[in-house]
Design a protein around this motif. Structure first.
Motif, PDB file in Angstrom:
ATOM      1  N   SER A  39       3.449  -6.220  -7.309  1.00 58.92           N
ATOM      2  CA  SER A  39       2.614  -4.752  -7.759  1.00 58.92           C
ATOM      3  C   SER A  39       1.911  -5.401  -7.549  1.00 58.92           C
ATOM      4  O   SER A  39       1.635  -6.592  -8.343  1.00 58.92           O
ATOM      5  CB  SER A  39       3.115  -3.991  -9.190  1.00 58.92           C
ATOM      6  OG  SER A  39       3.128  -4.701 -10.172  1.00 58.92           O
ATOM      7  N   ASN A  49      -0.318  -0.214  -7.541  1.00 58.03           N
ATOM      8  CA  ASN A  49       0.602   0.163  -6.577  1.00 58.03           C
ATOM      9  C   ASN A  49       1.587  -1.115  -6.581  1.00 58.03           C
ATOM     10  O   ASN A  49       1.630  -2.314  -7.177  1.00 58.03           O
ATOM     11  CB  ASN A  49      -0.213  -0.857  -5.015  1.00 58.03           C
ATOM     12  CG  ASN A  49      -1.419   0.121  -4.782  1.00 58.03           C
ATOM     13  OD1 ASN A  49      -1.351   1.149  -4.704  1.00 58.03           O
ATOM     14  ND2 ASN A  49      -2.134  -0.516  -3.966  1.00 58.03           N
ATOM     15  N   TYR A  51       5.076  -2.266  -4.518  1.00 57.98           N
ATOM     16  CA  TYR A  51       5.632  -2.537  -3.571  1.00 57.98           C
ATOM     17  C   TYR A  51       7.299  -2.479  -2.918  1.00 57.98           C
ATOM     18  O   TYR A  51       7.620  -3.337  -3.786  1.00 57.98           O
ATOM     19  CB  TYR A  51       4.977  -3.724  -2.585  1.00 57.98           C
ATOM     20  CG  TYR A  51       3.279  -3.645  -2.630  1.00 57.98           C
ATOM     21  CD1 TYR A  51       2.752  -2.941  -1.565  1.00 57.98           C
ATOM     22  CD2 TYR A  51       2.440  -3.363  -3.499  1.00 57.98           C
ATOM     23  CE1 TYR A  51       1.287  -3.162  -0.669  1.00 57.98           C
ATOM     24  CE2 TYR A  51       1.657  -3.343  -3.268  1.00 57.98           C
ATOM     25  CZ  TYR A  51       0.793  -3.265  -2.425  1.00 57.98           C
ATOM     26  OH  TYR A  51      -1.236  -2.955  -2.080  1.00 57.98           O
ATOM     27  N   THR A  53      10.967  -1.805  -0.596  1.00 61.52           N
ATOM     28  CA  THR A  53      11.442  -1.177   0.320  1.00 61.52           C
ATOM     29  C   THR A  53      13.202  -0.601   0.075  1.00 61.52           C
ATOM     30  O   THR A  53      13.369  -0.437  -0.912  1.00 61.52           O
ATOM     31  CB  THR A  53      11.403  -2.547   1.216  1.00 61.52           C
ATOM     32  OG1 THR A  53      12.339  -3.488   0.547  1.00 61.52           O
ATOM     33  CG2 THR A  53      10.309  -3.589   1.819  1.00 61.52           C
ATOM     34  N   VAL A  94       4.145   1.721  -2.209  1.00 61.05           N
ATOM     35  CA  VAL A  94       3.813   1.610  -1.113  1.00 61.05           C
ATOM     36  C   VAL A  94       4.506   1.028  -0.670  1.00 61.05           C
ATOM     37  O   VAL A  94       5.546   0.425  -1.182  1.00 61.05           O
ATOM     38  CB  VAL A  94       2.071   0.646  -1.142  1.00 61.05           C
ATOM     39  CG1 VAL A  94       2.033   0.340   0.446  1.00 61.05           C
ATOM     40  CG2 VAL A  94       1.603   1.069  -1.909  1.00 61.05           C
ATOM     41  N   TRP A  95       5.020   1.577   0.946  1.00 60.80           N
ATOM     42  CA  TRP A  95       6.204   0.683   1.421  1.00 60.80           C
ATOM     43  C   TRP A  95       5.477  -0.698   1.912  1.00 60.80           C
ATOM     44  O   TRP A  95       4.624  -0.971   2.316  1.00 60.80           O
ATOM     45  CB  TRP A  95       6.451   1.496   2.994  1.00 60.80           C
ATOM     46  CG  TRP A  95       7.686   0.692   3.551  1.00 60.80           C
ATOM     47  CD1 TRP A  95       7.555  -0.176   4.892  1.00 60.80           C
ATOM     48  CD2 TRP A  95       9.301   1.317   3.621  1.00 60.80           C
ATOM     49  NE1 TRP A  95       9.243   0.115   5.071  1.00 60.80           N
ATOM     50  CE2 TRP A  95       9.962  -0.004   3.969  1.00 60.80           C
ATOM     51  CE3 TRP A  95       9.962   2.038   2.496  1.00 60.80           C
ATOM     52  CZ2 TRP A  95      11.389   0.486   4.417  1.00 60.80           C
ATOM     53  CZ3 TRP A  95      11.262   2.056   1.911  1.00 60.80           C
ATOM     54  CH2 TRP A  95      12.275   1.249   3.085  1.00 60.80           C
ATOM     55  N   ASP A  96       6.572  -1.398   1.777  1.00 63.67           N
ATOM     56  CA  ASP A  96       5.652  -3.147   1.600  1.00 63.67           C
ATOM     57  C   ASP A  96       5.866  -3.978   3.627  1.00 63.67           C
ATOM     58  O   ASP A  96       7.188  -4.550   3.488  1.00 63.67           O
ATOM     59  CB  ASP A  96       6.930  -3.902   0.622  1.00 63.67           C
ATOM     60  CG  ASP A  96       6.555  -5.405   0.557  1.00 63.67           C
ATOM     61  OD1 ASP A  96       5.698  -6.095   0.958  1.00 63.67           O
ATOM     62  OD2 ASP A  96       6.559  -5.923  -0.181  1.00 63.67           O
ATOM     63  N   TYR A  99       6.776  -7.849   3.443  1.00 63.68           N
ATOM     64  CA  TYR A  99       7.841  -8.000   3.028  1.00 63.68           C
ATOM     65  C   TYR A  99       8.480  -7.645   4.445  1.00 63.68           C
ATOM     66  O   TYR A  99       9.790  -9.020   4.989  1.00 63.68           O
ATOM     67  CB  TYR A  99       8.526  -7.041   2.255  1.00 63.68           C
ATOM     68  CG  TYR A  99      10.047  -7.913   1.063  1.00 63.68           C
ATOM     69  CD1 TYR A  99      10.516  -8.953   1.193  1.00 63.68           C
ATOM     70  CD2 TYR A  99      10.973  -7.332   1.494  1.00 63.68           C
ATOM     71  CE1 TYR A  99      11.144  -9.544   0.511  1.00 63.68           C
ATOM     72  CE2 TYR A  99      12.135  -7.469   1.759  1.00 63.68           C
ATOM     73  CZ  TYR A  99      12.518  -8.530   1.151  1.00 63.68           C
ATOM     74  OH  TYR A  99      13.760  -9.667   0.122  1.00 63.68           O
TER      75      TYR A  99
END
Length: 117
Positions: A39, A49, A51, A53, A94-96, A99
């Motif tokens: 984050s 934010n 992050y 997945t 948010v989509w990471d 990563y």
């Protein structure tokens, strides 16, 4: 805000969000099998934010993010009480992509080259 306090808030956010999802505190059916990675808290501590997945298709990815963002208020309230925050940051999931790219790169580097023979 001191950098140490900022890092503490970011780390606690990752732990709290992951635990709330794992323990079923988020009842939204769109939220499942989420991996929380990191984050980032803004300098003025108003925006955060997070992050994430998951192993989902692109269509379900949007639904997952929508489900997480709809539950952002619940996450913010829990964080605010847990960390005694004066200003509760607005949480955005948010989509990471970083990563995912890192995983792809590490897989590419660890694959054995094939012999053309």
């Amino acid at each position: 805000m001191s950098p140490i306090r900022k890092r503490k808030i970011e780390a606690e956010t990752v732990r709290t969000v992951a635990m709330m999802i794992l323990t079923g505190k988020v009842k939204d059916p769109r939220v499942h099998m989420v991996s929380v990675h990191r984050s980032e808290l803004s300098e003025d501590a108003r925006f955060l934010n997070v992050y994430v997945t998951s192993i989902v298709t692109d269509k379900k990815k949007e639904k997952l993010l929508a489900g997480l963002n709809s539950a952002a208020g619940k996450f913010a309230a829990t964080l605010s009480t847990k960390l005694n925050l004066r200003v509760t940051p607005k949480i955005h999931f948010v989509w990471d992509e970083e990563y995912i790219q890192g995983l792809d790169e590490s897989l590419r580097l660890t694959r054995k080259p094939t012999n053309p023979d």
